[in-house]
Design a protein around this motif. Structure first.
Motif, PDB file in Angstrom:
ATOM      1  N   ASP A 130       0.979  -1.226   0.180  1.00  0.00           N
ATOM      2  CA  ASP A 130       0.106   0.106  -0.021  1.00  0.00           C
ATOM      3  C   ASP A 130       0.729   1.264  -0.053  1.00  0.00           C
ATOM      4  O   ASP A 130       2.114   1.114   0.270  1.00  0.00           O
ATOM      5  CB  ASP A 130      -0.916  -0.186   1.363  1.00  0.00           C
ATOM      6  CG  ASP A 130      -1.924   1.105   1.365  1.00  0.00           C
ATOM      7  OD1 ASP A 130      -2.296   1.443   0.005  1.00  0.00           O
ATOM      8  OD2 ASP A 130      -2.153   1.699   2.354  1.00  0.00           O
ATOM      9  N   ALA A 131       0.237   2.313  -0.408  1.00  0.00           N
ATOM     10  CA  ALA A 131       0.640   3.926  -0.122  1.00  0.00           C
ATOM     11  C   ALA A 131       2.344   3.930  -0.545  1.00  0.00           C
ATOM     12  O   ALA A 131       2.326   3.672  -1.674  1.00  0.00           O
ATOM     13  CB  ALA A 131       0.651   3.978   1.364  1.00  0.00           C
ATOM     14  N   HIS A 156      -4.934   4.099  -4.146  1.00  0.00           N
ATOM     15  CA  HIS A 156      -6.160   4.854  -4.343  1.00  0.00           C
ATOM     16  C   HIS A 156      -5.717   5.537  -5.975  1.00  0.00           C
ATOM     17  O   HIS A 156      -4.914   5.129  -6.362  1.00  0.00           O
ATOM     18  CB  HIS A 156      -6.317   6.030  -3.151  1.00  0.00           C
ATOM     19  CG  HIS A 156      -4.919   6.904  -2.964  1.00  0.00           C
ATOM     20  ND1 HIS A 156      -4.311   7.573  -4.239  1.00  0.00           N
ATOM     21  CD2 HIS A 156      -4.314   7.348  -1.862  1.00  0.00           C
ATOM     22  CE1 HIS A 156      -3.412   8.467  -3.644  1.00  0.00           C
ATOM     23  NE2 HIS A 156      -3.340   8.180  -2.262  1.00  0.00           N
ATOM     24  N   GLU A 159      -2.327   6.919  -6.480  1.00  0.00           N
ATOM     25  CA  GLU A 159      -1.276   5.755  -6.724  1.00  0.00           C
ATOM     26  C   GLU A 159      -1.438   4.934  -7.901  1.00  0.00           C
ATOM     27  O   GLU A 159      -0.398   4.551  -8.721  1.00  0.00           O
ATOM     28  CB  GLU A 159      -1.338   4.872  -5.478  1.00  0.00           C
ATOM     29  CG  GLU A 159      -0.943   6.054  -4.103  1.00  0.00           C
ATOM     30  CD  GLU A 159      -1.608   5.213  -2.788  1.00  0.00           C
ATOM     31  OE1 GLU A 159      -1.056   5.855  -1.780  1.00  0.00           O
ATOM     32  OE2 GLU A 159      -2.375   4.373  -2.811  1.00  0.00           O
ATOM     33  N   LYS A 191      -8.886   1.284  -5.058  1.00  0.00           N
ATOM     34  CA  LYS A 191     -10.003   1.974  -4.190  1.00  0.00           C
ATOM     35  C   LYS A 191     -10.779   2.987  -4.658  1.00  0.00           C
ATOM     36  O   LYS A 191     -10.172   3.880  -5.540  1.00  0.00           O
ATOM     37  CB  LYS A 191      -8.910   2.462  -2.915  1.00  0.00           C
ATOM     38  CG  LYS A 191      -8.502   1.404  -2.128  1.00  0.00           C
ATOM     39  CD  LYS A 191      -7.908   1.646  -0.907  1.00  0.00           C
ATOM     40  CE  LYS A 191      -6.580   2.443  -0.934  1.00  0.00           C
ATOM     41  NZ  LYS A 191      -5.654   2.444   0.256  1.00  0.00           N
ATOM     42  N   GLY A 219      -7.373   4.113   4.376  1.00  0.00           N
ATOM     43  CA  GLY A 219      -6.591   3.159   3.453  1.00  0.00           C
ATOM     44  C   GLY A 219      -5.508   2.387   4.556  1.00  0.00           C
ATOM     45  O   GLY A 219      -5.602   1.185   4.159  1.00  0.00           O
ATOM     46  N   ASP A 220      -4.937   3.099   5.473  1.00  0.00           N
ATOM     47  CA  ASP A 220      -4.068   2.295   6.279  1.00  0.00           C
ATOM     48  C   ASP A 220      -4.823   1.377   7.150  1.00  0.00           C
ATOM     49  O   ASP A 220      -4.053   0.136   7.086  1.00  0.00           O
ATOM     50  CB  ASP A 220      -3.358   3.243   7.199  1.00  0.00           C
ATOM     51  CG  ASP A 220      -2.772   4.654   6.599  1.00  0.00           C
ATOM     52  OD1 ASP A 220      -2.492   4.420   5.257  1.00  0.00           O
ATOM     53  OD2 ASP A 220      -2.592   5.552   7.163  1.00  0.00           O
TER      54      ASP A 220
HETATM   55 MG   LIG Z   1      -3.432   5.458   1.420  1.00  0.00          MG
END
Ligand SMILES: [Mg+2]
Ligand SMILES: NC(=O)C1=CN([C@@H]2O[C@H](COP(=O)(O)OP(=O)(O)OC[C@H]3O[C@@H](n4cnc5c(N)ncnc54)[C@H](O)[C@@H]3O)[C@@H](O)[C@H]2O)[C@@H](O)CC1
Ligand SMILES: Nc1ncnc2c1ncn2[C@@H]1O[C@H](COP(=O)(O)OP(=O)(O)O)[C@@H](O)[C@H]1O
Length: 284
Positions: A130-131, A156, A159, A191, A219-220
């Motif tokens: 993620d992220a 997202h 990203e 997402k 999202g985390d």
């Molecule tokens: Mg995020």
């Protein structure tokens, strides 16, 4: 393209109730690799969400500066620290988790990028990225071929754009994401409102969630939830689908109490239990 709507019926087919005789040693161990100076909160949210989603043990791997923060805010979570104070620079651990979630709040320092590359070259454990894990991959696209089959990516829209490039229409967004999923054999949690889960030609559309989720750390939390389900031996596609469904359901459950405005990422974590209970009632 095969389109499948994910509703409660679809979830109940995939959901595995907890075995009466389980114990924390076989309930799955999730490792969350996350955080940097100023963003240790992302690691806390992700690790706490993993625990609240049912795995037996959770360890957080964080930069040294986050040690007391994580220990004090979530005593149930075990903590391993990097040698660096402010960022992750060397991902080494002796535990054997069943699943790893990496990226929330991790930052993109060069040392972190190198550590992430090293980690991808040797990792054989089920993975959710993620992220900043995604942002680092976007800057180093050749590393995508290091990912094991069915690794879960949770971008997202921004990203996703960094990973696959810009799109003009929704149709183009889907076709590019499907092509990306097929090329690298990955599961993409796209997402949004709603979230779509893409596994090669199959597109699953989630039916839960609302605009209350448009809040920092949302999202985390999702990363922690999916990692937890992976650690509990769900197949990667089922972990992604159930994680997204339950995450959205927490916001639907909480909405009458919080309204859209005052719902925060911790409210997702607070309502995971109620979200699970809607499934338990229907399995009786
Ligand atoms: Mg995020
Ligand atoms: N408490 C914490 O420690 C927090 C840490 N966070 C971490 O902060 C880092 C930066 O994450 P960000 O996502 O803020 O930064 P990004 O730069 O990746 O994304 C922000 C940009 O994406 C766009 N965007 C995001 N969601 C979108 C959507 N649904 N539709 C269209 N555009 C969208 C925004 O307009 C903005 O320009 C990550 O590592 C993240 O995990 C955040 O999760 C916030 C909370
Ligand atoms: N308007 C919305 N309706 C439904 N879900 C939303 C909406 N806005 C955001 N979400 C959900 O919230 C989460 C946001 O994730 P992300 O942008 O990574 O947050 P963060 O990085 O702050 O943790 C995603 O699961 C997304 O689907």
């Amino acid at each position: 393209m095969i389109f499948i709507k994910i509703d409660q019926k679809a979830i109940l087919k995939r959901y595995k109730p907890i075995d009466k005789f389980t114990h924390k040693g076989i309930q799955g161990h999730a490792l969350i690799i996350a955080g940097s100076y100023g963003k240790i909160g992302a690691a806390c949210l992700s690790a706490k969400a993993a625990l609240k989603t049912g795995c037996g043990l959770v360890t957080a791997f964080i930069p040294e500066c986050g040690y007391e923060i994580v220990q004090a805010s979530i005593p149930e979570v075990m903590v391993l620290t990097d040698v660096e104070v402010k960022c992750i620079s060397n991902i080494t651990f002796e535990i054997i988790p069943e699943a790893i979630g990496i990226g929330p709040g991790m930052g993109q320092e060069l040392a972190t990028q190198n550590a992430f590359h090293q980690f991808l070259q040797t990792n054989a454990i089920h993975l959710v990225i993620d992220a900043d894990g995604l942002n680092i991959l976007s800057q180093n696209k050749s590393w995508l071929s290091l990912l094991k089959s069915k690794t879960i990516l949770t971008p997202h829209p921004k990203e996703l754009e960094r990973l696959i490039g810009k799109w003009k229409t929704d149709e183009e967004k889907f076709s590019k994401t499907i092509a990306f999923s097929k090329k690298y054999n990955l599961i993409i949690v796209m997402k949004g409102a709603p979230t779509h889960i893409i596994d090669a030609e199959t597109v699953y559309e989630n039916s839960t969630g609302n605009a209350a989720l448009a809040t920092a750390g949302s999202g985390d939390v999702l990363t922690g939830m999916i990692t937890s389900l992976l650690a509990q031996s769900y197949d990667a596609i089922d972990a992604a689908i159930i994680g997204v469904y339950l995450h959205g359901l927490t916001a639907d459950i909480a909405l009458p109490e919080t309204g859209f405005q005052s719902f925060i990422a911790s409210d997702i974590i607070k309502n995971i239990g109620k979200a699970f209970l809607t499934l338990e009632i229907n399995t009786k």
